[in-house]
Motif scaffolding. Structure first.
Motif, PDB file in Angstrom:
ATOM      1  N   THR A   1       0.840  -1.193   0.000  1.00  0.00           N
ATOM      2  CA  THR A   1       0.000   0.000   0.000  1.00  0.00           C
ATOM      3  C   THR A   1       0.877   1.247   0.000  1.00  0.00           C
ATOM      4  O   THR A   1       1.857   1.334   0.756  1.00  0.00           O
ATOM      5  CB  THR A   1      -0.913   0.013   1.234  1.00  0.00           C
ATOM      6  N   SER A   2       0.517   2.188  -0.829  1.00  0.00           N
ATOM      7  CA  SER A   2       1.308   3.415  -0.923  1.00  0.00           C
ATOM      8  C   SER A   2       1.126   4.259   0.333  1.00  0.00           C
ATOM      9  O   SER A   2       0.057   4.257   0.959  1.00  0.00           O
ATOM     10  CB  SER A   2       0.911   4.217  -2.159  1.00  0.00           C
ATOM     11  N   ALA A   3       2.176   4.984   0.666  1.00  0.00           N
ATOM     12  CA  ALA A   3       2.116   5.841   1.842  1.00  0.00           C
ATOM     13  C   ALA A   3       1.108   6.973   1.655  1.00  0.00           C
ATOM     14  O   ALA A   3       0.507   7.446   2.629  1.00  0.00           O
ATOM     15  CB  ALA A   3       3.504   6.410   2.137  1.00  0.00           C
TER      16      ALA A   3
ATOM     17  N   TYR B   1      -1.757   8.005   4.366  1.00  0.00           N
ATOM     18  CA  TYR B   1      -1.843   9.355   4.923  1.00  0.00           C
ATOM     19  C   TYR B   1      -3.216   9.962   4.654  1.00  0.00           C
ATOM     20  O   TYR B   1      -3.781  10.653   5.509  1.00  0.00           O
ATOM     21  CB  TYR B   1      -0.744  10.222   4.313  1.00  0.00           C
ATOM     22  N   GLN B   2      -3.755   9.692   3.481  1.00  0.00           N
ATOM     23  CA  GLN B   2      -5.107  10.166   3.170  1.00  0.00           C
ATOM     24  C   GLN B   2      -6.127   9.508   4.089  1.00  0.00           C
ATOM     25  O   GLN B   2      -7.082  10.160   4.550  1.00  0.00           O
ATOM     26  CB  GLN B   2      -5.431   9.876   1.707  1.00  0.00           C
ATOM     27  N   LEU B   3      -5.953   8.237   4.362  1.00  0.00           N
ATOM     28  CA  LEU B   3      -6.861   7.523   5.271  1.00  0.00           C
ATOM     29  C   LEU B   3      -6.855   8.168   6.655  1.00  0.00           C
ATOM     30  O   LEU B   3      -7.914   8.416   7.244  1.00  0.00           O
ATOM     31  CB  LEU B   3      -6.431   6.058   5.372  1.00  0.00           C
ATOM     32  N   MET B   4      -5.686   8.475   7.162  1.00  0.00           N
ATOM     33  CA  MET B   4      -5.594   9.003   8.524  1.00  0.00           C
ATOM     34  C   MET B   4      -6.109  10.434   8.623  1.00  0.00           C
ATOM     35  O   MET B   4      -6.757  10.795   9.602  1.00  0.00           O
ATOM     36  CB  MET B   4      -4.140   8.914   9.007  1.00  0.00           C
TER      37      MET B   4
ATOM     38  N   LEU C   1      -7.839  12.852  11.468  1.00  0.00           N
ATOM     39  CA  LEU C   1      -6.712  13.298  12.278  1.00  0.00           C
ATOM     40  C   LEU C   1      -6.148  14.591  11.707  1.00  0.00           C
ATOM     41  O   LEU C   1      -5.978  14.714  10.493  1.00  0.00           O
ATOM     42  CB  LEU C   1      -5.611  12.231  12.305  1.00  0.00           C
ATOM     43  N   ASN C   2      -5.861  15.546  12.569  1.00  0.00           N
ATOM     44  CA  ASN C   2      -5.209  16.763  12.115  1.00  0.00           C
ATOM     45  C   ASN C   2      -3.770  16.458  11.728  1.00  0.00           C
ATOM     46  O   ASN C   2      -3.100  15.678  12.409  1.00  0.00           O
ATOM     47  CB  ASN C   2      -5.228  17.831  13.214  1.00  0.00           C
ATOM     48  N   PRO C   3      -3.276  17.040  10.640  1.00  0.00           N
ATOM     49  CA  PRO C   3      -1.873  16.796  10.277  1.00  0.00           C
ATOM     50  C   PRO C   3      -0.962  17.144  11.432  1.00  0.00           C
ATOM     51  O   PRO C   3      -1.176  18.129  12.147  1.00  0.00           O
ATOM     52  CB  PRO C   3      -1.653  17.728   9.071  1.00  0.00           C
ATOM     53  N   PRO C   4       0.061  16.352  11.651  1.00  0.00           N
ATOM     54  CA  PRO C   4       0.910  16.586  12.832  1.00  0.00           C
ATOM     55  C   PRO C   4       1.843  17.768  12.630  1.00  0.00           C
ATOM     56  O   PRO C   4       2.215  18.114  11.510  1.00  0.00           O
ATOM     57  CB  PRO C   4       1.701  15.277  12.936  1.00  0.00           C
TER      58      PRO C   4
ATOM     59  N   LEU D   1       7.071  10.063   3.765  1.00  0.00           N
ATOM     60  CA  LEU D   1       6.011  10.882   3.166  1.00  0.00           C
ATOM     61  C   LEU D   1       5.584  12.002   4.104  1.00  0.00           C
ATOM     62  O   LEU D   1       5.426  13.152   3.682  1.00  0.00           O
ATOM     63  CB  LEU D   1       4.807  10.007   2.815  1.00  0.00           C
ATOM     64  N   ILE D   2       5.405  11.675   5.394  1.00  0.00           N
ATOM     65  CA  ILE D   2       4.988  12.704   6.352  1.00  0.00           C
ATOM     66  C   ILE D   2       6.047  13.793   6.454  1.00  0.00           C
ATOM     67  O   ILE D   2       5.730  14.979   6.577  1.00  0.00           O
ATOM     68  CB  ILE D   2       4.694  12.060   7.714  1.00  0.00           C
TER      69      ILE D   2
END
Length: 1460
Positions: free
Chosen positions: A121-123, A127-130, A136-139, A280-281
């Motif tokens: 699964t691509s990162a 990230y879109q899922l979270m 979830l707010n971006p960290p 990615l993050i």
């Protein structure tokens, strides 16, 4: 800030806010689950085995799953028959079947999100899922916690430090914590930290985001998580005893990514997915996209083994800083012990000893090759100290783990390739995003740093939008200028586009009509609505031509509740002449409108017109709370904030009034251009700030206005006497304010003269006296003449009040005389006089209604007029008088009498209106307020009493009287008689003993007598006497005793409650009375008709404007205004300073300060104890090591003496001094180490050869030279292109002069042996700074010279012609060929990642210098088109270049006599 960055934020803000506030259709949980399920099944896959092959165990496949977990197609596949099992071929992706919510049970019912994902699964999808599906707010920071996967022991103090520090940094910065997710090892410690925080915190919004990334195939009890449509929730239970080789999920994590590769029982499947997700993050923008700052990632290491070493190495090679917890065990302690040592002392032998010491039994299972590889990686880790931070609990500077984590990234950012200013701004942006003021104060705003206001504007914007008040204060203290920050209206537009969900934002969205744009003028209209129509617009309205001129600069906003788009233009609007640009006001207003108390407090301190700002904020907040309705906490917080700013205004005014009363009073009536031309007095009245109006200084001003030109200290009897005998005013009997002013000025002049005489020692001569006299006459106030004294007396509001009282008493007396003695069918002269008198009263009421000196408008003025109780009585009395007069003038006798009755009732109302005269009395005025409050209580009490009266009256009437048909007697029996019973009028009809036939009428035929009750033949009432008596007793008990005492208690409570505030309320209402009589004509009724006639001629016929109240509204000059505001700001600072002093001296603050000191002392004692025990342990370990080494040395001496010759059986051991030097703490360093030690090539020994998957043989630092024996060295052979056999046989004839590289062959180079390149260093002088032309090399992560292979005889590499452009290339070539200004500065070996044992790169570095005049392309404008990034860089040690190039730059700096 571009439109693209603003639009999403604004759309999201308005959409969220309007959706929350409007009654739109909300998505049900079931609909949301269906949407999530469909999205997951489309985008998320899992892996499953599609070919069952037993692995030697019965019923177990090669994938690790039993046969029952395979599909029928997998058990008997047709396409794979006869093949060997291969994971790449026989594992396929299918839609996932495990996702939803996990319920872990327990007291707090912990719930977490989970999903099973494929290892491919691509990162981006994860990230879109979270962020989009899990909301979830971006960290602002990603903390990747790694280390021991098995349970390990950690000291209690270190464990507490780790848990507190990890939670604190996650909570304050809004970070994500990324772990392995299982209930073992370091993941268990993280889960315990999250659990402790959850148990101690009741905040739902502040939950810690702990994401566990673990392998699906190693999870115990995972079958309960499987369902094709998802489980909401899935019940999961922790079973550590029955887990076996598997692992349980940690119950304290909030989210789980379960990575599936189609196998079972294999650990480490998630490592690649976790690495890609972290990468990615780290590439996502942090906050504002235009700032260029990415989300920082920090790796925190506890304990750990070989796998953890690989994680640390890979992280640091990707420039991710790591924090090692010393004392947590195993690998973390190994790295902590070598972190501060010079690289040459981190030897293979030292790593052997440390591994044996910290890994104990595990050390025996380590192979020699693995230890060599680990040593090489540890040396590479130590080589990057800017990315390595060791948290030692014994060191005072690292007492808090959260500080160490944040400092680790700041330390890494300092070593980045950005220039100094960019580094500082990047660090500041991170500190703002983390909301860590302490980090910014200690690491960024140091004494060495010098900031411009423009450098801090981006951070200021982020802090304001993020509502980080402490950061806003810090930035203001460090040089942010609000005028520069808000110099362009674009910034203010941006601030309003980033408003959070609040009441004002919803009102602003509703104000814009469909299809129009929201601009600052819309904000101004809404603010004017909140402040009041008496104010002017704060911002200029946008003209239609401006809206059409720049349509591309607008930002479209979607408002779901309205279904239409609104836009915010970002163009520079021209200000109207009557608007004032006040950046402090704009920022304070922006903070108040969103109800942010801390932010508003800081911005209020920056306001120049602080008192008006506080009163305006009070008015705005009260209006917002009123229009917000039942909005719960938001409106309540607005009311509290409004009270807070009322107190602020009172505090500043008290400070001003105690310093200078006249200036303070001028501040009250001064017109404030910043707040729409309003005055502080008007704002306080509109805001209903009773406490402010009740201030003694404000009351002194009102009293002064009440007395007009007459002095305040005149006795009342003198004033009354002068009203009758006005010539007394010319005798000095009555004092005037101007007379007192003249006397005070004369006394002041005399004092000044005496002071001058005492200073100079002699009096002014005759020549100076006329001049002094003229100056004194100019400064004197002009005295009052006869006319001005007379006008001053009769235009005094108090005198007007007394004359109007006398006139009103005369009116009532005349009215009473007419009603009682002279009310004839034909009106007499007295009655005609009464009508004229009433007409004068009517004209005065009309004048009051239409007199709009404050600019409210007729509609607002009418509303204000109707709200006044006394005005209602005036209108009612006049209307009744007109009705009574109309009836009185009728010829009919009946109607004539009705008219008299109405006039009599009207007389009562006129008499009640007389109570208004008591409002000016300090004694009776508050009592009228209490009476009004009690009347409201009495109204509700009468409603309660009527229930008992009607209940008893109807029951009694029904029992006593049979079918009464007369309505008046029904009312008497059911209501009137029960009401009179309360006051003691007991009826005789309920008692047979008092019954007589004369008191009633048998059939109700007598209209003057009540109907008799039901009688028997003896004419005796037959109703149950006992019942009526009991009913009467019960009624008297409740009505007379209970309810009347309840009324007394209510009155007592109201009196007690209102008594404390009546003085304040009276002072507030006193203003309206003073203002009314200030604007009232001097003549009393009925002579006031002459004044009305004069006003009619002046204002209606001659069209002259209405004069404003000069005592209530004062225009001051600009110079005087600036002087007043400067003085007010000084008083505000004194007030805030006194507040801080009072707070510091309060009991609560002292207790808190004492508690903090005790905690600090306790922590210091505990730390000192741990430091002492740690030092003792270290000393004992060193002593044991020295004893062991001494024993070996003695044994070696004995063996040497006993042997024959000079050789011993074993090598001489390392003595204790060497051990001390290798194992000493970095903190114990003597400071005599060289700043930069000479090491062997580094890039040529990287783990993987560039652009290939070939892995080098690990070569530790001390094994690089060929002279050092290295028996295990067996490097692979790699040639990027095919080579002839003859070249392979000639490898040993070419040896890299710098030593081993871990790989043989030619690699990616063109030939064996040296491969020559040419590095021209093109320099220029930019002022006093020497710069060189550099190109960015992505693989090395640094700047390099624009060199390369050169043709034989060519002075420059061919690639420069394409990169620099032909014209510049020819200019440089001609200069080299001429030999002027060209010098060779270096020639030799290059540490290149392409080097091998048999092929390497050698370079010749030459310098070519141009002055500013000869180099026409100083800005790079003539450079050719090339994908390489060329840029001028300073010749400095701070510029990130390769080591050999750094040495070349140092030599070039020496040639040009510049600092390096």
């Amino acid at each position: 800030m571009g439109d693209a960055a603003v639009e999403p934020a604004l759309v999201q803000t308005l959409a969220v806010s309007v959706v929350k506030s409007s009654r739109c259709i909300s998505l049900s949980p079931s609909f949301q689950r269906c949407s999530l399920s469909s999205w997951i099944q489309e985008n998320i896959k899992k892996k499953e085995c599609c070919y069952f092959v037993e692995d030697g165990r019965e019923g177990i496949c090669m994938c690790g799953y039993p046969k029952v977990h395979h599909t029928d197609e997998a058990i008997k596949p047709e396409e794979f028959m006869g093949e060997q099992w291969d994971q790449q071929r026989h594992v396929r992706e299918v839609p996932t079947d495990a996702f939803g919510d996990i319920n872990f049970g327990g007291i707090r019912q912990k719930t977490a999100k989970y999903i099973r994902v494929s290892s491919e699964t691509s990162a981006e999808v994860l990230y879109q899922l979270m962020t989009e599906r899990w909301k979830l707010n971006p960290p602002n920071l990603l903390i990747s916690v790694t280390g021991g996967a098995k349970n390990f022991y950690m000291k209690t103090h270190l464990k507490d430090k780790f848990r507190r520090g990890l939670i604190k940094v996650a909570q304050t910065t809004g970070a994500w914590i990324l772990t392995g997710g299982t209930h073992t090892g370091v993941m268990k410690h993280v889960g315990s930290a999250v659990r402790d925080y959850t148990l101690s915190s009741n905040s739902v919004d502040g939950q810690i985001v702990a994401i566990g990334v673990t392998t699906w195939g190693i999870i115990h009890n995972r079958h309960g998580l499987v369902h094709s449509e998802g489980r909401f929730p899935a019940h999961y239970y922790l079973d550590e005893q029955g887990q076996g080789r598997l692992s349980c999920l940690d119950v304290n994590h909030s989210h789980f990514l379960l990575v599936d590769d189609g196998t079972q029982g294999h650990y480490g499947v998630e490592i690649d997915v976790r690495g890609r997700l972290e990468k990615l993050i780290s590439e996502q923008p942090l906050g504002n996209k235009e700032s260029g700052v990415k989300i920082p990632v920090v790796c925190v290491v506890l304990d750990g083994g070989p796998g953890t070493l690989n994680t640390i190495y890979n992280s640091m090679m990707n420039s991710t800083p790591c924090v090692i917890l010393e004392g947590s065990g195993r690998l973390a302690d190994v790295i902590a012990h070598v972190a501060g040592l010079p690289l040459l002392k981190v030897t293979l032998a030292l790593i052997h000893r440390l591994l044996k010491r910290f890994f104990a039994e595990e050390y025996e299972s380590f192979s020699e090759i693995k230890i060599i590889e680990w040593t090489k990686k540890i040396q590479d880790i130590v080589r990057m100290p800017q990315l390595l931070t060791v948290f030692c609990i014994d060191e005072e500077k690292n007492s808090d783990l959260d500080v160490a984590i944040l400092q680790a990234f700041l330390k890494a950012s300092r070593s980045s390739v950005s220039v100094g200013k960019q580094k500082r701004e990047r660090q500041l942006e991170l500190a703002v995003a983390w909301n860590r003021v302490d980090i910014a104060e200690s690491e960024i705003f140091t004494e060495e740093s010098h900031w411009k206001s423009s450098d801090l504007h981006q951070a200021m914007f982020s802090a304001l939008v993020g509502h980080k008040s402490e950061f806003v204060r810090l930035l203001l203290e460090n040089g942010v200028c609000i005028r520069q920050f808000l110099h362009h209206q674009d910034t203010l537009h941006e601030l309003y586009t980033h408003l959070p969900s609040c009441l004002f934002l919803r009102k602003l969205a509703k104000r814009a009509p469909r299809g129009t744009k929201i601009a600052l003028n819309h904000v101004s209209d809404e603010v004017r609505h909140l402040l009041g129509s008496f104010t002017q617009s704060l911002y200029v309205p946008a003209s239609p031509c401006q809206r059409v001129a720049k349509p591309n600069d607008d930002i479209c906003l979607t408002v779901p509740a309205k279904g239409h788009s609104v836009e915010l233009p970002c163009f520079e609007e021209k200000r109207a002449p009557d608007t004032v640009w006040d950046p402090g006001r704009d920022l304070f207003l922006w903070s108040v409108l969103q109800n942010k108390r801390e932010l508003a407090e800081i911005t209020w301190e920056q306001c120049s017109d602080c008192m008006a700002a506080a009163l305006a904020a009070s008015k705005i907040l009260k209006k917002l709370a009123e229009e917000g309705g039942d909005n719960g906490e938001e409106t309540e917080s607005m009311r509290e904030l409004a009270k807070h700013y009322e107190k602020r205004a009172i505090g500043v005014f008290s400070e001003c009034h105690s310093n200078d009363e006249q200036r303070a009073q001028k501040l009250l009536t001064r017109v404030s251009p910043s707040w729409g031309g309003a005055t502080c007095l008007r704002l306080a009245l509109e805001a209903d700030d009773k406490s402010f109006i009740a201030h003694s200084g404000v009351q002194a001003l009102l009293t002064q206005i009440w007395y007009g030109e007459i002095a305040v200290d005149n006795p009342q009897w003198k004033l009354l006497l002068c009203m009758v005998f006005f010539p007394l005013i010319y005798t000095g009997f009555l004092a005037f304010r101007r007379d007192e002013a003249m006397r005070r000025e004369a006394e002041r002049t005399e004092e000044e003269k005496l002071v001058m005489d005492s200073v100079t020692g002699f009096c002014a001569d005759d020549r100076d006296r006329p001049q002094n006299r003229d100056q004194s006459q100019k400064s004197h106030v002009r005295p009052l003449n006869c006319w001005t004294r007379l006008m001053g007396l009769f235009t005094c509001p108090q005198v007007k009040f007394y004359w109007n009282i006398a006139s009103y008493f005369g009116f009532l007396c005349l009215f009473a005389v007419v009603l009682m003695t002279d009310f004839q069918p034909s009106p007499s002269w007295k009655e005609f006089l009464l009508y004229v008198w009433l007409i004068s009263l009517v004209c005065e009421e009309v004048r009051q209604l239409f007199n709009d000196s404050d600019g409210f408008g007729l509609q607002k003025k009418a509303k204000m007029y109707i709200k006044d109780l006394w005005n209602i009585l005036d209108v009612l009395s006049i209307m009744l008088f007109i009705i009574g007069l109309a009836c009185r003038l009728q010829a009919s006798g009946t109607v004539f009498y009705v008219g008299k009755v109405i006039l009599c009732i009207d007389f009562i109302i006129f008499c009640l209106r007389l109570m208004a005269i008591f409002t000016i009395s300090r004694t009776l005025g508050p009592k009228i307020i209490i009476v009004r409050k009690m009347m409201m209580d009495l109204f509700f009490f009468m409603f309660l009493l009527s229930i008992w009266v009607v209940a008893y009256g109807v029951a009694k009437q029904g029992i006593l009287i049979q079918n009464e048909e007369r309505l008046n007697w029904i009312f008497r029996g059911a209501v009137y008689e029960p009401y009179l019973i309360i006051f003691g009028n007991i009826p005789a009809s309920i008692d047979n003993t008092q019954f007589t036939m004369d008191s009633c009428s048998v059939n109700g035929t007598d209209p003057l007598k009540p109907k008799c009750p039901v009688l028997n033949d003896d004419n005796i009432p037959v109703f149950p006497e006992w019942l009526t008596i009991i009913m009467l007793c019960v009624y008297l008990l409740f009505a007379n005793i209970l309810l009347l005492n309840l009324l007394i208690a209510i009155f007592n409570y109201t009196f007690t409650e209102v008594q404390d505030n009546t003085d304040t309320i009276w002072k507030f209402q006193r203003y309206e009375l003073i203002k009314e009589y200030h604007s009232r004509p001097a003549l009393p009724p009925p002579f006031i008709l002459l004044s009305h006639l004069y006003l009619l001629i002046i204002h209606v016929l001659l069209r002259r404007p209405t004069d404003k109240h000069r005592h209530f509204r004062q225009e001051v000059s600009q110079a005087e205004d600036e002087e007043l505001l400067s003085w007010e700001s000084f008083m505000k600072d004194n007030y805030l300073s006194s507040l801080r002093q009072d707070k510091s001296q309060s009991v609560e603050h002292r207790i808190q300060d004492t508690v903090e000191k005790v905690e600090t002392m306790s922590e210091l004692l505990e730390r000192e104890h741990d430091r002492g025990s740690g030092a003792v342990a270290k000393r004992l370990a060193r002593l044991e090591e020295q004893v062991s080494q001494s024993t070996k040395a003695l044994q070696w001496i004995m063996d040497t003496l006993q042997s024959q010759g000079y050789k011993s059986k074993q090598e001489a051991p390392i003595m204790a001094c060497a051990v001390k030097s290798t194992e000493s703490d970095p903190s114990e360093s003597t400071g005599h180490e060289p700043e930069e030690e000479k090491t062997h090539h580094f890039y040529a020994r990287q783990h993987y050869y560039p652009d290939s998957a070939v892995k080098r043989f690990p070569v530790p630092e001390e094994k690089v030279p060929w002279e050092v024996d290295f028996p295990p060295y067996y490097p692979p052979i790699y040639n990027q292109q095919e080579t002839p056999d003859s070249e392979s046989s000639a490898l040993d004839s070419h040896r890299n002069p710098a030593g081993r590289t871990g790989i043989k062959g030619r690699g990616a180079l063109k030939g064996l042996g040296p491969n020559h390149i040419l590095d021209p260093v093109i320099t220029r002088s930019e002022g006093s700074v020497l710069e060189f032309l550099a190109v960015w090399e992505e693989t090395a992560g640094c700047w390099t010279f624009p060199g390369g292979p050169a043709q034989p005889g060519a002075p420059l590499p061919k690639r420069l012609e394409t990169a620099l452009g032909k014209k510049l290339y020819q200019k440089i070539k001609a200069k080299i060929e001429s030999g002027t200004g060209v010098k060779e500065v270096y020639k030799g070996y290059v540490d290149d990642s392409r080097n091998t044992d048999n092929a390497w790169v050698e370079t010749t570095v030459i310098t070519v210098h141009f002055d500013r005049r000869s180099l026409l392309t100083g800005d790079g404008g003539e450079m050719g088109s090339c994908s390489e990034q060329f840029q001028w860089q300073e010749v400095s040690s701070r510029t990130a270049v390769r080591p050999y190039q750094r040495e070349a730059l140092r030599l070039i700096a020496q040639l040009h006599n510049t600092n390096f």
